[in-house]
Design a protein around this motif. Structure first.
Motif, short mmCIF file in Angstrom:
data_model
loop_
_atom_site.label_atom_id
_atom_site.label_comp_id
_atom_site.label_asym_id
_atom_site.label_seq_id
_atom_site.Cartn_x
_atom_site.Cartn_y
_atom_site.Cartn_z
N PHE A 23 0.83 -1.21 0.00
CA PHE A 23 0.00 0.00 0.00
C PHE A 23 0.87 1.27 0.00
CE2 PHE A 23 -2.84 -3.15 2.06
CZ PHE A 23 -3.96 -3.01 1.27
N SER A 25 2.62 2.08 2.61
CA SER A 25 2.48 2.60 3.97
C SER A 25 3.83 2.83 4.64
CB SER A 25 1.70 1.60 4.83
OG SER A 25 0.39 1.45 4.37
N GLU A 29 2.43 2.58 10.10
CA GLU A 29 1.16 2.12 9.54
C GLU A 29 1.21 0.62 9.24
OE1 GLU A 29 -1.45 4.66 7.18
OE2 GLU A 29 -0.98 3.37 5.47
N PHE A 60 -8.46 0.47 -1.89
CA PHE A 60 -7.27 1.31 -2.09
C PHE A 60 -7.08 1.62 -3.58
CE2 PHE A 60 -2.64 1.28 -3.01
CZ PHE A 60 -2.27 2.42 -2.31
N LYS A 66 -7.13 5.57 1.80
CA LYS A 66 -5.88 6.34 1.60
C LYS A 66 -4.79 5.83 2.54
CE LYS A 66 -8.35 9.53 -0.72
NZ LYS A 66 -8.53 9.34 -2.14
N ALA A 67 -3.63 5.58 1.98
CA ALA A 67 -2.50 5.18 2.82
C ALA A 67 -1.88 6.42 3.47
CB ALA A 67 -1.45 4.47 1.96
N ASN A 68 -1.29 6.24 4.63
CA ASN A 68 -0.54 7.28 5.34
C ASN A 68 -1.37 8.51 5.69
OD1 ASN A 68 1.89 5.71 5.19
ND2 ASN A 68 1.98 6.27 3.02
N PHE A 89 -6.48 4.30 6.83
CA PHE A 89 -6.61 2.98 7.44
C PHE A 89 -7.22 3.13 8.84
CE2 PHE A 89 -3.52 1.32 4.34
CZ PHE A 89 -4.09 0.08 4.07
#
Ligand SMILES: NC(=O)c1ccc[n+]([C@@H]2O[C@H](COP(=O)([O-])OP(=O)(O)OC[C@H]3O[C@@H](n4cnc5c(N)ncnc54)[C@H](O)[C@@H]3O)[C@@H](O)[C@H]2O)c1
Length: 358
Positions: A23, A25, A29, A60, A66-68, A89
């Motif tokens: 992802f 991340s 995360e 995703f 949304k990552a981060n 997340f």
């Protein structure tokens, strides 16, 4: 029945960590997502464990997760907080929201946290565990916003999500009380687990696309969709309604009010009340009363076919002890879906297999 793998927990953790890197991340995360999913499996809630990753991958890739991302404060009046989870997340957003709420409850005695726009907060018990670890009580009303999958009592199609309700109560010198359940008879992921294992569901849990009772989990997994029923008929329906209003309308600003939009993201709104029991009772009255009540209840003779009375939180601890020793069962359909997800995220499935020892 699908083949079942029993994967040693550290091996599964390593394989999942590898997938989550796909992802994009950051390290923290990766750890929070991995550990939260592993703990869901360890506590026996496979519906909310590593088998969620294929769904997260779809969400995703569609841009719905949304990552981060991190929480953003919308309103702050000290003991009341309104937070936006930025579709990040849930494992990160839930953790950050609880850290903040716990700190405020320690300062003021209580804190109400309204959290909206978080991607899937997964096992809500994980958030109550953070509060009880600090000697605090927490109550969570949650709405689940994705495809409507639960029918109202008296209704013949799905109108809302599985809207979980959770309470954590610390007990001095003993494991906490952890009441944590979906307001549907079963969590939605349990239809996926049963379908992947090629098993039927017990009767009374699901209706088909015509509103008729069915035991075939396919009606929870593929079109034409049916609907899950609420637990306890009108009572579970009432609690689901309150979760939608407090978790969804109030905390999240987002309720289910139309048919499925086909998107894969799962958003949760969560209204959390955190408070310090020591600020409400003098001395140890609460603790002694709670302990004597729990002892009294547990001393009830087992009903036919039962071994003993369990208190909320106990089954999860039993699962954890067993699975730590024997490994985490992951059915092969779920495992194959995870390998496909890895590929979609540009992560080498062969490495995952090697890490898992499969
Ligand atoms: N994020 C979301 O949108 C979402 C939606 C729905 C559910 N969930 C999560 O799914 C998980 C599973 O929910 P569920 O409804 O399938 O759980 P469940 O039906 O297994 O019920 C779990 C609760 O009942 C207690 N319990 C279980 N067996 C017991 C027994 N024999 N005696 C006494 N108490 C017992 C457990 O300790 C726990 O508190 C929960 O962690 C929930 O938070 C999340």
């Amino acid at each position: 029945m699908a083949e079942m793998h029993h994967i040693e927990v550290d091996r599964l953790r390593a394989a999942v960590r590898h997938l989550v890197k796909g992802f994009g991340s950051q390290d923290k995360e990766i750890e929070l997502v991995t550990e939260n999913l592993i703990q869901a499996n360890l506590t026996g809630h496979d519906s909310h464990g590593v088998g969620m990753l294929p769904r997260y991958t779809e969400a995703f890739l569609e841009g719905g997760l949304k990552a981060n991302a991190h929480i953003v404060t919308r309103m702050d009046s000290g003991a009341m907080l309104s937070l936006d989870g930025q579709a990040g997340f849930g494992q990160v957003i839930g953790h950050e929201a609880m850290e903040l709420g716990i700190a405020r409850a320690q300062e003021h005695g209580s804190c109400v946290v309204a959290l909206g726009n978080s991607h899937h907060l997964c096992r809500i018990g994980a958030w109550a565990e953070m509060a009880v670890d600090q000697g605090l009580i927490s109550v969570h009303f949650v709405n689940a916003f994705s495809r409507p999958i639960v029918a109202p009592f008296g209704g013949g199609d799905a109108r809302f999500g599985t809207n979980p309700f959770t309470v954590g109560i610390p007990m001095a010198g003993q494991p906490p009380i952890l009441l944590d359940f979906a307001t549907s008879v079963i969590a939605q992921g349990k239809t996926r687990v049963a379908h992947n294992k090629r098993e039927q569901l017990p009767s009374g849990q699901l209706i088909d696309d015509q509103g008729r009772p069915t035991t075939d989990p396919v009606y929870g997994v593929k079109a034409p969709f049916g609907a899950l029923r609420t637990f306890g008929d009108h009572k579970g329906f009432g609690l689901a309604l309150v979760c939608e209003l407090l978790g969804g309308a109030l905390a999240g600003g987002l309720t289910t009010s139309g048919p499925a939009d086909g998107k894969k993201r799962i958003l949760n709104g969560m209204l959390t009340i955190i408070f310090d029991p020591k600020k409400l009772t003098e001395g140890s009255v609460f603790e002694t009363e709670m302990q004597s009540f729990v002892e009294w209840v547990k001393a009830s003779p087992p009903a036919p076919g039962q071994d003993h009375v369990r208190i909320a939180g106990e089954p999860e601890r039993e699962h954890r002890a067993r699975r730590m020793a024997q490994g985490v069962p992951v059915d092969d359909n779920t495992w194959q879906d995870m390998l496909v997800a890895a590929q979609k995220l540009g992560v080498d499935p062969a490495v995952m297999k090697q890490l898992a020892g499969l």
